[in-house]
Design a protein around this motif. Structure first.
Motif, PDB file in Angstrom:
ATOM      1  N   SER A  78       0.828  -1.212   0.000  1.00 49.19           N
ATOM      2  CA  SER A  78       0.000   0.000   0.000  1.00 49.19           C
ATOM      3  C   SER A  78       0.861   1.260   0.000  1.00 49.19           C
ATOM      4  CB  SER A  78      -0.939  -0.005   1.207  1.00 49.19           C
ATOM      5  OG  SER A  78      -0.187  -0.082   2.413  1.00 49.19           O
ATOM      6  N   ALA A  79       2.105   1.151   0.481  1.00 46.68           N
ATOM      7  CA  ALA A  79       2.997   2.318   0.495  1.00 46.68           C
ATOM      8  C   ALA A  79       3.298   2.780  -0.927  1.00 46.68           C
ATOM      9  CB  ALA A  79       4.296   1.975   1.225  1.00 46.68           C
ATOM     10  N   VAL A  80       3.585   1.832  -1.822  1.00 47.76           N
ATOM     11  CA  VAL A  80       3.853   2.173  -3.223  1.00 47.76           C
ATOM     12  C   VAL A  80       2.567   2.639  -3.900  1.00 47.76           C
ATOM     13  CG1 VAL A  80       4.582   1.240  -5.459  1.00 47.76           C
ATOM     14  CG2 VAL A  80       5.854   0.661  -3.375  1.00 47.76           C
ATOM     15  N   THR A  81       1.454   1.960  -3.609  1.00 39.84           N
ATOM     16  CA  THR A  81       0.165   2.324  -4.207  1.00 39.84           C
ATOM     17  C   THR A  81      -0.216   3.766  -3.887  1.00 39.84           C
ATOM     18  OG1 THR A  81      -0.601   0.037  -4.132  1.00 39.84           O
ATOM     19  CG2 THR A  81      -2.289   1.737  -4.271  1.00 39.84           C
ATOM     20  N   ALA A  82      -0.005   4.182  -2.641  1.00 40.20           N
ATOM     21  CA  ALA A  82      -0.388   5.539  -2.235  1.00 40.20           C
ATOM     22  C   ALA A  82       0.372   6.597  -3.033  1.00 40.20           C
ATOM     23  CB  ALA A  82      -0.142   5.723  -0.737  1.00 40.20           C
TER      24      ALA A  82
ATOM     25  N   ASN B 259      15.656  11.051  -0.434  1.00 38.16           N
ATOM     26  CA  ASN B 259      14.556  10.834  -1.373  1.00 38.16           C
ATOM     27  C   ASN B 259      15.125   9.927  -2.469  1.00 38.16           C
ATOM     28  OD1 ASN B 259      12.138  10.897  -2.683  1.00 38.16           O
ATOM     29  ND2 ASN B 259      12.197  13.060  -3.256  1.00 38.16           N
ATOM     30  N   CYS B 260      15.126   8.632  -2.205  1.00 34.27           N
ATOM     31  CA  CYS B 260      15.838   7.695  -3.087  1.00 34.27           C
ATOM     32  C   CYS B 260      15.291   6.283  -2.875  1.00 34.27           C
ATOM     33  CB  CYS B 260      17.337   7.731  -2.813  1.00 34.27           C
ATOM     34  SG  CYS B 260      17.786   7.395  -1.094  1.00 34.27           S
ATOM     35  N   GLY B 261      15.752   5.351  -3.729  1.00 36.84           N
ATOM     36  CA  GLY B 261      15.365   3.949  -3.588  1.00 36.84           C
ATOM     37  C   GLY B 261      14.014   3.620  -4.204  1.00 36.84           C
TER      38      GLY B 261
ATOM     39  N   ILE C 185      10.071   0.120  -1.890  1.00 40.45           N
ATOM     40  CA  ILE C 185       9.546   1.250  -1.098  1.00 40.45           C
ATOM     41  C   ILE C 185      10.663   2.282  -0.921  1.00 40.45           C
ATOM     42  CG2 ILE C 185       8.563   1.982   1.107  1.00 40.45           C
ATOM     43  CD1 ILE C 185       7.428  -0.862   1.399  1.00 40.45           C
ATOM     44  N   PRO C 186      10.472   3.491  -1.420  1.00 42.57           N
ATOM     45  CA  PRO C 186      11.551   4.484  -1.338  1.00 42.57           C
ATOM     46  C   PRO C 186      11.790   4.972   0.091  1.00 42.57           C
ATOM     47  CG  PRO C 186       9.571   5.473  -2.247  1.00 42.57           C
ATOM     48  CD  PRO C 186       9.297   4.005  -2.136  1.00 42.57           C
ATOM     49  N   PHE C 187      12.942   5.593   0.259  1.00 48.49           N
ATOM     50  CA  PHE C 187      13.326   6.231   1.529  1.00 48.49           C
ATOM     51  C   PHE C 187      13.095   7.731   1.370  1.00 48.49           C
ATOM     52  CE2 PHE C 187      15.597   2.295   1.171  1.00 48.49           C
ATOM     53  CZ  PHE C 187      15.667   1.786   2.453  1.00 48.49           C
TER      54      PHE C 187
ATOM     55  N   ARG D  15       5.362  21.414   6.517  1.00 44.58           N
ATOM     56  CA  ARG D  15       3.965  21.515   6.107  1.00 44.58           C
ATOM     57  C   ARG D  15       3.232  20.209   6.396  1.00 44.58           C
ATOM     58  NH1 ARG D  15       5.320  23.792   0.091  1.00 44.58           N
ATOM     59  NH2 ARG D  15       5.486  21.516  -0.246  1.00 44.58           N
ATOM     60  N   GLU D  16       1.902  20.263   6.312  1.00 50.50           N
ATOM     61  CA  GLU D  16       1.087  19.055   6.445  1.00 50.50           C
ATOM     62  C   GLU D  16       1.427  18.114   5.288  1.00 50.50           C
ATOM     63  OE1 GLU D  16      -1.712  16.499   8.125  1.00 50.50           O
ATOM     64  OE2 GLU D  16      -0.993  18.421   8.923  1.00 50.50           O
ATOM     65  N   PRO D  17       1.880  16.871   5.556  1.00 52.81           N
ATOM     66  CA  PRO D  17       2.303  15.994   4.457  1.00 52.81           C
ATOM     67  C   PRO D  17       1.127  15.561   3.578  1.00 52.81           C
ATOM     68  CG  PRO D  17       2.449  14.845   6.566  1.00 52.81           C
ATOM     69  CD  PRO D  17       2.123  16.273   6.881  1.00 52.81           C
ATOM     70  N   VAL D  18       1.409  15.467   2.285  1.00 55.22           N
ATOM     71  CA  VAL D  18       0.378  15.158   1.306  1.00 55.22           C
ATOM     72  C   VAL D  18      -0.156  13.731   1.471  1.00 55.22           C
ATOM     73  CG1 VAL D  18       2.020  14.448  -0.489  1.00 55.22           C
ATOM     74  CG2 VAL D  18      -0.173  15.407  -1.140  1.00 55.22           C
ATOM     75  N   ILE D  19       0.694  12.821   1.940  1.00 60.98           N
ATOM     76  CA  ILE D  19       0.264  11.478   2.322  1.00 60.98           C
ATOM     77  C   ILE D  19       1.014  11.084   3.595  1.00 60.98           C
ATOM     78  CG2 ILE D  19      -0.366  10.654   0.004  1.00 60.98           C
ATOM     79  CD1 ILE D  19       2.291   9.284  -0.182  1.00 60.98           C
ATOM     80  N   ASP D  20       0.577  10.010   4.228  1.00 61.10           N
ATOM     81  CA  ASP D  20       1.200   9.542   5.467  1.00 61.10           C
ATOM     82  C   ASP D  20       2.680   9.221   5.211  1.00 61.10           C
ATOM     83  OD1 ASP D  20       1.946   8.351   7.844  1.00 61.10           O
ATOM     84  OD2 ASP D  20       0.710   6.553   7.564  1.00 61.10           O
ATOM     85  N   PRO D  21       3.604   9.920   5.883  1.00 63.73           N
ATOM     86  CA  PRO D  21       5.025   9.716   5.597  1.00 63.73           C
ATOM     87  C   PRO D  21       5.634   8.482   6.243  1.00 63.73           C
ATOM     88  CG  PRO D  21       4.754  11.395   7.289  1.00 63.73           C
ATOM     89  CD  PRO D  21       3.367  11.013   6.841  1.00 63.73           C
ATOM     90  N   GLN D  22       4.925   7.852   7.161  1.00 62.00           N
ATOM     91  CA  GLN D  22       5.531   6.806   7.996  1.00 62.00           C
ATOM     92  C   GLN D  22       6.141   5.647   7.200  1.00 62.00           C
ATOM     93  OE1 GLN D  22       4.580   3.456   8.915  1.00 62.00           O
ATOM     94  NE2 GLN D  22       6.427   3.404  10.194  1.00 62.00           N
ATOM     95  N   PRO D  23       5.450   5.126   6.158  1.00 62.20           N
ATOM     96  CA  PRO D  23       6.022   3.946   5.472  1.00 62.20           C
ATOM     97  C   PRO D  23       7.361   4.199   4.789  1.00 62.20           C
ATOM     98  CG  PRO D  23       3.690   4.226   4.922  1.00 62.20           C
ATOM     99  CD  PRO D  23       4.117   5.462   5.625  1.00 62.20           C
TER     100      PRO D  23
END
Length: 363
Positions: free
Chosen positions: A56-60, A322-324, A307-309, A347-355
């Motif tokens: 789901s991390a890549v899908t988002a 911002n790689c991988g 899944i990128p870093f 700023r408020e992140p555009v999607i959940d940054p945790q993954p």
């Protein structure tokens, strides 16, 4: 805020563009010419090849970016006169082993993926070869002409007064003061900044190793071939047995790609050429009579599960990743770079940054 960006591929260029638009003072560094590595070598499909096989991390990231691309292409064309050619064609998958999983994923995610009878596929894609039994189709899938995308981004950055671009400027290491990064050491001398972003694709792991950190990003070689056909020869992207054919608007057809673990060797091989040609002629038999105009290799930034870093490096103030992005750098770039800019600027992140957080994922 002064930001140094290390790496001038699609991820570095778009990160710089996002940060500069927000008012940051940006300096982008590349060891060669911007956009000439993995970003230039890829196919530019604005979708993972098999989106249902990813987390789901890549899908988002993919879904956000797919919605963003048409507007980005138009904006860059208006600003620079260079058209990235975001070309919406749809995508046919043929004879999938996991078709049921694909359709279940699409129903769950609300994506327009559905089975299509083979007679309808042959009517829609006349040059498709015989022998395929099943197909599923997703409408709305686009491809972007990636060399033009990076050229447009580079030109847009050159027009911005708060951006400096330094090509052929190799970063050799980081300047530290205790637990904080103050800048980078280059062949041209030291460069200082408030924040440093590492977006060096397959080379990111080597640079981070100079700090004693293990970033699990490694080069994965991919080879492609290019044919020239009539502009209306292939109306959609087609994919079978792990290989794909991508139509550009002017009739160029890209066929790819290999997956090879060969270190940093980018040499095209005769073995791959013959394998790619065989796949091309099976998919689209008329390509056997078409002009073969190119064969090349690039190095994808391979990472666990693709899944990128994205985010700050734990224990090292002032350093961000911002790689991988592995096989999906172009499709994931808009969301990845927006997320990086959101985090870096508070700023408020555009999607959940945790993954994507580097914390807990580095050695």
């Amino acid at each position: 805020m002064r930001v140094l960006l290390v790496g001038g591929g699609a991820i570095g260029l778009l990160s710089a563009y996002s940060l500069a638009q927000a008012g940051a003072e940006v300096c982008l560094l590349d060891k060669g010419e911007c956009g000439r590595e993995s970003s230039w070598a890829g196919g530019g499909i604005v979708s993972p090849l098999y989106p249902w096989r990813y987390s789901s991390a890549v899908t988002a990231l993919a879904h956000w970016s797919q919605d963003y691309y048409p507007g980005l292409g138009q904006r860059l064309f208006a600003e620079t006169g260079i058209d990235p050619e975001v070309h919406e064609t749809g995508l046919y998958w043929l004879d999938l082993d996991d078709e049921e999983e694909a359709l279940a994923w699409a129903a769950r995610e609300g994506r327009p993926l559905s089975p299509v009878a083979m007679d309808q596929v042959h009517a829609a894609v006349p040059p498709l070869g015989p022998g395929y039994a099943r197909a599923i189709y997703m409408a709305g899938v686009a491809n972007v002409r990636n060399p033009r995308l990076t050229r447009a981004l580079r030109e847009a950055l050159l027009q911005m007064p708060n951006v400096s671009l330094r090509e052929n400027c190799e970063v050799r290491g980081f300047i530290r003061d205790g637990g904080r990064i103050l800048g980078v050491n280059t062949a041209e001398g030291d460069l200082l900044a408030d924040q440093v972003v590492l977006a060096a694709g397959a080379w990111s792991g080597e640079l981070l190793a100079s700090l004693g950190l293990v970033l699990p990003v490694e080069p994965v070689k991919g080879q492609m071939i290019l044919f020239k056909c009539a502009p209306d020869f292939l109306p959609a992207i087609v994919l079978a047995k792990g290989r794909y054919a991508i139509p550009r608007r002017d009739g160029h057809i890209l066929v790819g790609s290999t997956l090879e673990h060969a270190g940093f060797d980018k040499t095209p091989t005769d073995e791959a050429l013959e394998s790619l040609k065989a796949s091309a002629f099976e998919l689209l038999p008329q390509l056997a009579d078409a002009e073969l105009v190119g064969h090349w290799a690039g190095l994808r930034p391979g990472s666990p599960e693709g899944i990128p870093f994205i985010g700050p490096v734990p224990g090292v103030d002032g350093l961000w990743l911002n790689c991988g992005h592995y096989r999906n750098g172009l499709v994931l770039a808009p969301a990845s770079c927006q997320l990086l800019a959101d985090l870096l600027l508070g700023r408020e992140p555009v999607i959940d940054p945790q993954p994507y957080a580097p914390k807990g994922r580095l050695g």
